[in-house]
Design a protein around this motif. Structure first.
Motif, PDB file in Angstrom:
ATOM      1  N   LEU A 213       0.819  -1.203   0.000  1.00  0.00           N
ATOM      2  CA  LEU A 213       0.000   0.000   0.000  1.00  0.00           C
ATOM      3  C   LEU A 213       0.855   1.255   0.000  1.00  0.00           C
ATOM      4  O   LEU A 213       0.582   2.207  -0.712  1.00  0.00           O
ATOM      5  CB  LEU A 213      -0.926  -0.014   1.216  1.00  0.00           C
ATOM      6  N   LEU A 214       1.906   1.261   0.789  1.00  0.00           N
ATOM      7  CA  LEU A 214       2.784   2.419   0.907  1.00  0.00           C
ATOM      8  C   LEU A 214       4.084   2.181   0.160  1.00  0.00           C
ATOM      9  O   LEU A 214       4.619   1.063   0.143  1.00  0.00           O
ATOM     10  CB  LEU A 214       3.092   2.716   2.379  1.00  0.00           C
ATOM     11  N   ASN A 215       4.628   3.232  -0.421  1.00  0.00           N
ATOM     12  CA  ASN A 215       5.915   3.158  -1.099  1.00  0.00           C
ATOM     13  C   ASN A 215       7.002   3.551  -0.098  1.00  0.00           C
ATOM     14  O   ASN A 215       7.240   4.730   0.149  1.00  0.00           O
ATOM     15  CB  ASN A 215       5.914   4.113  -2.298  1.00  0.00           C
ATOM     16  N   ALA A 216       7.644   2.543   0.483  1.00  0.00           N
ATOM     17  CA  ALA A 216       8.630   2.798   1.536  1.00  0.00           C
ATOM     18  C   ALA A 216       9.922   3.398   0.990  1.00  0.00           C
ATOM     19  O   ALA A 216      10.690   4.021   1.740  1.00  0.00           O
ATOM     20  CB  ALA A 216       8.941   1.501   2.291  1.00  0.00           C
ATOM     21  N   ASP A 217      10.163   3.243  -0.321  1.00  0.00           N
ATOM     22  CA  ASP A 217      11.432   3.716  -0.891  1.00  0.00           C
ATOM     23  C   ASP A 217      11.611   5.224  -0.749  1.00  0.00           C
ATOM     24  O   ASP A 217      12.734   5.698  -0.571  1.00  0.00           O
ATOM     25  CB  ASP A 217      11.514   3.338  -2.373  1.00  0.00           C
ATOM     26  N   ILE A 218      10.504   5.974  -0.829  1.00  0.00           N
ATOM     27  CA  ILE A 218      10.663   7.428  -0.759  1.00  0.00           C
ATOM     28  C   ILE A 218      11.163   7.878   0.602  1.00  0.00           C
ATOM     29  O   ILE A 218      11.805   8.926   0.718  1.00  0.00           O
ATOM     30  CB  ILE A 218       9.352   8.159  -1.117  1.00  0.00           C
ATOM     31  N   TRP A 219      10.897   7.087   1.659  1.00  0.00           N
ATOM     32  CA  TRP A 219      11.335   7.474   3.005  1.00  0.00           C
ATOM     33  C   TRP A 219      12.776   7.046   3.272  1.00  0.00           C
ATOM     34  O   TRP A 219      13.343   7.405   4.313  1.00  0.00           O
ATOM     35  CB  TRP A 219      10.386   6.883   4.049  1.00  0.00           C
ATOM     36  N   LYS A 220      13.359   6.285   2.367  1.00  0.00           N
ATOM     37  CA  LYS A 220      14.789   5.978   2.448  1.00  0.00           C
ATOM     38  C   LYS A 220      15.627   7.040   1.738  1.00  0.00           C
ATOM     39  O   LYS A 220      16.854   7.021   1.813  1.00  0.00           O
ATOM     40  CB  LYS A 220      15.056   4.609   1.818  1.00  0.00           C
ATOM     41  N   ASN A 221      14.949   7.915   1.047  1.00  0.00           N
ATOM     42  CA  ASN A 221      15.598   8.985   0.280  1.00  0.00           C
ATOM     43  C   ASN A 221      15.724  10.214   1.179  1.00  0.00           C
ATOM     44  O   ASN A 221      14.763  10.929   1.432  1.00  0.00           O
ATOM     45  CB  ASN A 221      14.743   9.293  -0.955  1.00  0.00           C
ATOM     46  N   LYS A 222      16.916  10.446   1.707  1.00  0.00           N
ATOM     47  CA  LYS A 222      17.121  11.516   2.682  1.00  0.00           C
ATOM     48  C   LYS A 222      16.866  12.891   2.088  1.00  0.00           C
ATOM     49  O   LYS A 222      16.410  13.808   2.785  1.00  0.00           O
ATOM     50  CB  LYS A 222      18.536  11.442   3.253  1.00  0.00           C
ATOM     51  N   ARG A 223      17.158  13.054   0.815  1.00  0.00           N
ATOM     52  CA  ARG A 223      16.917  14.352   0.182  1.00  0.00           C
ATOM     53  C   ARG A 223      15.426  14.666   0.150  1.00  0.00           C
ATOM     54  O   ARG A 223      15.004  15.795   0.413  1.00  0.00           O
ATOM     55  CB  ARG A 223      17.499  14.346  -1.245  1.00  0.00           C
ATOM     56  N   TYR A 224      14.624  13.650  -0.159  1.00  0.00           N
ATOM     57  CA  TYR A 224      13.175  13.861  -0.144  1.00  0.00           C
ATOM     58  C   TYR A 224      12.673  14.143   1.266  1.00  0.00           C
ATOM     59  O   TYR A 224      11.819  15.014   1.478  1.00  0.00           O
ATOM     60  CB  TYR A 224      12.433  12.645  -0.708  1.00  0.00           C
ATOM     61  N   VAL A 225      13.193  13.427   2.251  1.00  0.00           N
ATOM     62  CA  VAL A 225      12.753  13.617   3.634  1.00  0.00           C
ATOM     63  C   VAL A 225      13.014  15.053   4.086  1.00  0.00           C
ATOM     64  O   VAL A 225      12.162  15.688   4.718  1.00  0.00           O
ATOM     65  CB  VAL A 225      13.452  12.607   4.570  1.00  0.00           C
ATOM     66  N   VAL A 226      14.196  15.581   3.751  1.00  0.00           N
ATOM     67  CA  VAL A 226      14.512  16.967   4.115  1.00  0.00           C
ATOM     68  C   VAL A 226      13.547  17.922   3.413  1.00  0.00           C
ATOM     69  O   VAL A 226      12.979  18.833   4.038  1.00  0.00           O
ATOM     70  CB  VAL A 226      15.973  17.318   3.738  1.00  0.00           C
ATOM     71  N   TRP A 227      13.349  17.717   2.121  1.00  0.00           N
ATOM     72  CA  TRP A 227      12.455  18.599   1.339  1.00  0.00           C
ATOM     73  C   TRP A 227      11.036  18.562   1.888  1.00  0.00           C
ATOM     74  O   TRP A 227      10.398  19.608   2.077  1.00  0.00           O
ATOM     75  CB  TRP A 227      12.484  18.137  -0.121  1.00  0.00           C
ATOM     76  N   ALA A 228      10.530  17.354   2.175  1.00  0.00           N
ATOM     77  CA  ALA A 228       9.157  17.206   2.648  1.00  0.00           C
ATOM     78  C   ALA A 228       8.986  17.701   4.082  1.00  0.00           C
ATOM     79  O   ALA A 228       7.858  17.892   4.535  1.00  0.00           O
ATOM     80  CB  ALA A 228       8.731  15.740   2.559  1.00  0.00           C
ATOM     81  N   THR A 229      10.074  17.893   4.806  1.00  0.00           N
ATOM     82  CA  THR A 229      10.010  18.425   6.168  1.00  0.00           C
ATOM     83  C   THR A 229      10.089  19.946   6.186  1.00  0.00           C
ATOM     84  O   THR A 229       9.341  20.617   6.907  1.00  0.00           O
ATOM     85  CB  THR A 229      11.147  17.848   7.027  1.00  0.00           C
ATOM     86  N   VAL A 230      10.971  20.484   5.363  1.00  0.00           N
ATOM     87  CA  VAL A 230      11.216  21.934   5.380  1.00  0.00           C
ATOM     88  C   VAL A 230      10.084  22.706   4.705  1.00  0.00           C
ATOM     89  O   VAL A 230       9.688  23.776   5.193  1.00  0.00           O
ATOM     90  CB  VAL A 230      12.564  22.258   4.702  1.00  0.00           C
ATOM     91  N   ILE A 231       9.557  22.195   3.598  1.00  0.00           N
ATOM     92  CA  ILE A 231       8.501  22.909   2.875  1.00  0.00           C
ATOM     93  C   ILE A 231       7.314  23.246   3.781  1.00  0.00           C
ATOM     94  O   ILE A 231       6.858  24.400   3.813  1.00  0.00           O
ATOM     95  CB  ILE A 231       8.030  22.107   1.639  1.00  0.00           C
ATOM     96  N   PRO A 232       6.780  22.289   4.555  1.00  0.00           N
ATOM     97  CA  PRO A 232       5.663  22.658   5.445  1.00  0.00           C
ATOM     98  C   PRO A 232       6.034  23.721   6.468  1.00  0.00           C
ATOM     99  O   PRO A 232       5.218  24.604   6.773  1.00  0.00           O
ATOM    100  CB  PRO A 232       5.322  21.323   6.135  1.00  0.00           C
ATOM    101  N   LEU A 233       7.239  23.654   7.009  1.00  0.00           N
ATOM    102  CA  LEU A 233       7.661  24.667   7.979  1.00  0.00           C
ATOM    103  C   LEU A 233       7.681  26.048   7.348  1.00  0.00           C
ATOM    104  O   LEU A 233       7.389  27.056   7.998  1.00  0.00           O
ATOM    105  CB  LEU A 233       9.046  24.316   8.526  1.00  0.00           C
ATOM    106  N   ALA A 234       8.013  26.104   6.074  1.00  0.00           N
ATOM    107  CA  ALA A 234       8.085  27.390   5.382  1.00  0.00           C
ATOM    108  C   ALA A 234       6.702  27.964   5.065  1.00  0.00           C
ATOM    109  O   ALA A 234       6.580  29.149   4.748  1.00  0.00           O
ATOM    110  CB  ALA A 234       8.882  27.239   4.077  1.00  0.00           C
ATOM    111  N   LEU A 235       5.668  27.126   5.167  1.00  0.00           N
ATOM    112  CA  LEU A 235       4.338  27.559   4.740  1.00  0.00           C
ATOM    113  C   LEU A 235       3.469  28.128   5.862  1.00  0.00           C
ATOM    114  O   LEU A 235       2.334  28.503   5.613  1.00  0.00           O
ATOM    115  CB  LEU A 235       3.598  26.388   4.076  1.00  0.00           C
ATOM    116  N   PHE A 236       3.987  28.176   7.087  1.00  0.00           N
ATOM    117  CA  PHE A 236       3.245  28.855   8.144  1.00  0.00           C
ATOM    118  C   PHE A 236       3.117  30.333   7.754  1.00  0.00           C
ATOM    119  O   PHE A 236       4.104  31.041   7.610  1.00  0.00           O
ATOM    120  CB  PHE A 236       3.974  28.720   9.481  1.00  0.00           C
ATOM    121  N   GLY A 237       1.926  30.790   7.581  1.00  0.00           N
ATOM    122  CA  GLY A 237       1.701  32.178   7.196  1.00  0.00           C
ATOM    123  C   GLY A 237       1.622  32.409   5.702  1.00  0.00           C
ATOM    124  O   GLY A 237       1.238  33.495   5.256  1.00  0.00           O
ATOM    125  N   TYR A 238       1.930  31.398   4.881  1.00  0.00           N
ATOM    126  CA  TYR A 238       1.956  31.574   3.429  1.00  0.00           C
ATOM    127  C   TYR A 238       0.586  31.962   2.883  1.00  0.00           C
ATOM    128  O   TYR A 238       0.476  32.784   1.965  1.00  0.00           O
ATOM    129  CB  TYR A 238       2.430  30.261   2.782  1.00  0.00           C
TER     130      TYR A 238
END
Length: 419
Positions: A213-238
């Protein structure tokens, strides 16, 4: 891995119709959301007439719930896209979205009801339609993926230019309830557009090979994890300017029409999406760096809104914010494909948008609450500009994790892959 026997066609009548369909999906959904400030002003007035306490924050919460729900459920939309297909997911989305707005027309004086109908049901529909509209593009385009994403996401800009005046006309002519019914009729179009989203043979092969059901490979990709973490933090107030801009103008520049600023944002956002989408197809440009610049500029101009002495300069700020808003939006899909490949892009986009739901939901109500408390938009807009600047700088952390075959599923060609 992508099946090389079925590369994206990068053209042809079917591909162009898919692109146009995605254009209208983005336009209808985000044209409505970006222009909520017009509905917000009328809803706030009616809540104040009904003596509802905290009218500003409650009216803002209705709109922010819709966009928050849209993004919060995007992981589910990504999974459904993989499991039941792009077509059926989009069809269900159109059904939910139209139903949500139609039911909203019967509870305009009960803000708790609007939380459910406009905020949740419409948001569910928007989520189920929006995510597939981005995913389907990767099945038909590769070489021109950036430009196509720019064109598709420009749909929201085109509709944002039209919707404020269209919605205002409906409100003044028919009232809030009938306006929501008319907008519901527009969203029925999503059901028809869903029929265009027929997967390619490549997509069908990948779906048959799916075992989990879930694609676990994307969570092994550290670059994606950083991107998917930082983008939401940047959107407070957007999303704060989109909800509160019209009200802000009515207070600071009462002789001017705040809907003009929404028009400015829409015009230049569309231009920015096309321009930066085209630039993103050039391997000499780093897509993530472009997104960093966009965040920093958007945050800075959000803070400048409160000290702008004239409406003319405020129009200039709105025009520039629109350009870089277009940059940020148009690069979401291509960056997801860069980092995770086609097989992981659906859930990569879905989970990213899901993480974005919290900041996009809480920002406008907090701004409304601060306005109710202090009687000024100075503090709300100043605070809203900080997260995009911090987030833009934090995206530099992606460079700490070099791309490689062990981490990132490669695309069928390196034309869209950015080291």
């Amino acid at each position: 891995m992508v099946d090389l026997e079925y590369p994206p066609p990068d053209g042809g009548s079917r591909a162009w119709f898919v692109m146009l369909g995605s254009f209208f999906v983005n336009g209808l959904i985000f044209g409505l959301m970006n222009c909520y400030s017009v509905i917000y002003e009328r809803l706030q007035e009616e809540l104040m007439i009904d003596n509802v306490p905290g009218a500003s924050s409650k009216a803002a919460l209705v709109g922010s719930l819709s966009i928050g729900t849209t993004f919060f459920l995007s992981p589910i939309a990504g999974i459904l896209t993989d499991r039941i297909g792009v077509r059926l997911t989009t069809f269900i989305g159109g059904l939910f979205g139209a139903s949500g707005l139609f039911l909203s027309s019967f509870v305009v004086h009960k803000v708790e009801g609007l939380y459910l109908t406009y905020g949740i049901l419409f948001g569910i529909g928007a989520s189920l339609a929006y995510t597939p509209s981005l995913v389907i593009l990767g099945h038909y385009f590769e070489r021109y993926l950036g430009l196509v994403n720019g064109f598709v996401t420009a749909g929201s800009s085109v509709f944002t230019m039209i919707m404020p005046f269209f919605i205002y006309y409906l409100l003044t002519t028919f009232g809030l309830s009938n306006t929501l019914r008319c907008l519901s009729a527009l969203l029925v179009c999503l059901i028809g557009i869903a029929l265009l989203f027929k997967p390619t043979n490549q997509a069908s092969v990948q779906k048959k090979q799916m075992k989990s059901l879930l694609n676990a490979d994307i969570w092994k990709n550290k670059r994606y994890v950083v991107w998917a973490t930082v983008i939401p933090l940047a959107l407070f107030g957007y999303f704060v300017p989109y909800v509160h801009m019209v009200k802000f103008v009515s207070i600071k520049f009462p002789k001017h029409d705040g809907k003009i600023l929404v028009l400015c944002l829409g015009v230049t956002s569309g231009f920015g999406r096309l321009m930066f989408g085209r630039l993103a197809d050039n391997p000499r440009f780093n897509r993530i760096l472009l997104q960093q610049v966009a965040f920093i500029i958007i945050g800075s101009f959000t803070m400048l809104i409160v000290i702008t002495p004239t409406f003319f300069l405020l129009e200039g700020i709105a025009l520039l914010m629109g350009i870089f808003d277009g940059c940020f939006i148009s690069l979401l899909g291509p960056i997801a494909f860069d980092l995770t490949g086609q097989s992981g892009a659906g859930q990569a986009i879905g989970f990213l948008l899901g993480f974005c739901s919290i900041p996009l939901t809480v920002g406008p109500p907090i701004a409304g609450w601060l306005y109710d408390e202090y009687g000024s938009y100075d503090l709300p807009f100043l605070l809203a500009g900080v997260p995009p600047i911090v987030g833009g700088l934090a995206l530099s952390l992606i460079r700490c994790f070099p791309a490689g075959e062990a981490q990132v599923p490669l695309l069928t060609s390196t034309a869209n892959y950015r080291k």
